[in-house]
Enzyme design. Sequence first.
Site, short mmCIF file in Angstrom:
data_model
loop_
_atom_site.label_atom_id
_atom_site.label_comp_id
_atom_site.label_asym_id
_atom_site.label_seq_id
_atom_site.Cartn_x
_atom_site.Cartn_y
_atom_site.Cartn_z
CB CYS A 1 28.71 96.93 7.40
SG CYS A 1 27.09 96.77 6.67
CG HIS B 1 27.43 92.28 6.17
ND1 HIS B 1 27.45 93.23 7.18
CD2 HIS B 1 28.60 91.61 6.25
CE1 HIS B 1 28.61 93.12 7.83
NE2 HIS B 1 29.33 92.16 7.28
C1 LIG Z 1 31.27 88.85 8.84
O1 LIG Z 1 31.29 88.64 10.19
C2 LIG Z 1 30.08 88.13 10.73
C3 LIG Z 1 30.26 87.97 12.22
O2 LIG Z 1 30.72 89.14 12.79
C4 LIG Z 1 29.74 86.80 10.08
O3 LIG Z 1 28.49 86.37 10.55
C5 LIG Z 1 29.73 86.95 8.58
O4 LIG Z 1 29.55 85.68 7.98
C6 LIG Z 1 31.01 87.54 8.11
N1 LIG Z 1 30.94 87.74 6.67
C7 LIG Z 1 31.99 87.50 5.88
C8 LIG Z 1 31.81 87.77 4.43
O5 LIG Z 1 33.07 87.10 6.28
C1 LIG Z 2 30.93 89.01 0.04
O1 LIG Z 2 30.38 89.27 1.30
C2 LIG Z 2 29.34 88.41 1.70
C3 LIG Z 2 28.96 88.74 3.10
O2 LIG Z 2 28.97 90.07 3.33
C4 LIG Z 2 29.71 86.96 1.65
O3 LIG Z 2 28.57 86.16 1.85
C5 LIG Z 2 30.35 86.64 0.34
O4 LIG Z 2 30.86 85.32 0.42
C6 LIG Z 2 31.46 87.61 0.11
N1 LIG Z 2 32.17 87.22 -1.08
C7 LIG Z 2 33.32 86.59 -1.00
C8 LIG Z 2 33.93 86.21 -2.32
O5 LIG Z 2 33.88 86.39 0.05
#
Ligand SMILES: *[C@@H]1O[C@H](CO)[C@@H](O)[C@H](O)[C@H]1NC(C)=O
Ligand SMILES: *[C@@H]1O[C@H](CO)[C@@H](O)[C@H](O)[C@H]1NC(C)=O
Length: 354
Positions: A28, A307
């Site tokens: 990632c 991640h």
């Molecule tokens: C990214 O995708 C995974 C599933 O593939 C999910 O579990 C995760 O919450 C996602 N993270 C964001 C920041 O959307």
């Molecule tokens: C950034 O990414 C993480 C997962 O990779 C997610 O939990 C978080 O919400 C993200 N930030 C936003 C603003 O989407």
Amino acid sequence: NLNIVSFAFQNSKSAQGLVGLKNLGNTCFMNSILQCLSNTHSLRDYCLHNSHRRDLNNNSRTNTALMEEFAKLIQTMWASSSSEAVSPSEFKTQIQRYAPRFVGYNQQDAQEFLRFLLDGLHNEVNRVTVRPRGTVEDFDHLLDEEKGKKMWSKYLEREDSKIVDLFVGQLKSSLTCSYCGFCSTVFDPFWDLSLPISKKGYGEVSLMDCMRLFTKEDILDGDEKPTCYRCKARRRCTKKFTIQKFPKILVLHLKRFSEARRTSKLSTFVNFPMKDLDLREFYTRKINAVYNLYAVSNHSGTTMGGHYTAYCRNPNSGEWYTFNDSRVTPMSSSQVRSSDAYVLFYELASSSRM
Ligand SMILES: *[C@@H]1O[C@H](CO)[C@@H](O)[C@H](O)[C@H]1NC(C)=O
Ligand SMILES: *[C@@H]1O[C@H](CO)[C@@H](O)[C@H](O)[C@H]1NC(C)=O
Ligand SMILES: *[C@@H]1O[C@H](CO)[C@@H](O)[C@H](O)[C@H]1NC(C)=O
């Protein structure tokens, strides 16, 4: 309703470039950076127009497969008519050849990866094929402005590519002797700026606070005392950075991880502007340097298991999207700022003239 939005954008012309990248096992960090670069307007066009072909270094000692695979990947991402995720495995094979540390499937640091990647691409499209012999020239008698220009031309005599055109700037560091007041200057190219995160109690800090901390006057004393050029003796000195030349694309890396990495992470909320980041006060010359944000590599989680995702503004539509490996979803620009922002990509506003 997000599903309806997703459906609508997949069927519009502006859907180009909205293609996810398959995760090949802890990749990632790579996917996040690739999406930020894919949304870097001029770099994307360089690949889409096949302009890189003209620059490919064809002396037999230089392998050019990294640039070729990178361009192929960008072309696939921007030509794809389906929303199916693309596998970057051939690109990965090439980056591993260039930087064996990315072999295997360990989680890596996105900023380090970006450095290696840009350096690798640069080497394969460097317009300089025969580097001049290193000559020792003394520019110390010149005025700073002139010296900065000379140092920059000397750099270009060796390193000159589309990648340099876009990403490289020049930093000036000034060392002032506290005894005789003599000031010596050094000019260095930079590919990104690693900003320390200023600490102000528990509240949020601003990107400007981090820039100010980075350029703050530092005192070198005790064991760190440098030798003053004029006194010819070790003296207490002050050191200060200013930006001599701003790049077109400014990459700002927030130092969330401690030096000894993998030990702790700062999750301070750094407030950064999406538009009109005005960096004039850090400029050696007082002229405009205004930047707009177009991509962010977002790191969540801890140092060991985290991640990465990317938020990018599509250069065609101006809309923001989240790239989470193979998934691409529209997002609101109001969600871009978070305490997970790790590497920020800014583009010089066209109103700023360098
Ligand atoms: C990214 O995708 C995974 C599933 O593939 C999910 O579990 C995760 O919450 C996602 N993270 C964001 C920041 O959307
Ligand atoms: C950034 O990414 C993480 C997962 O990779 C997610 O939990 C978080 O919400 C993200 N930030 C936003 C603003 O989407
Ligand atoms: C590649 O080789 C051709 C001739 O074989 C030459 O004309 C061209 O300038 C070379 N390209 C570069 C970037 O050196």
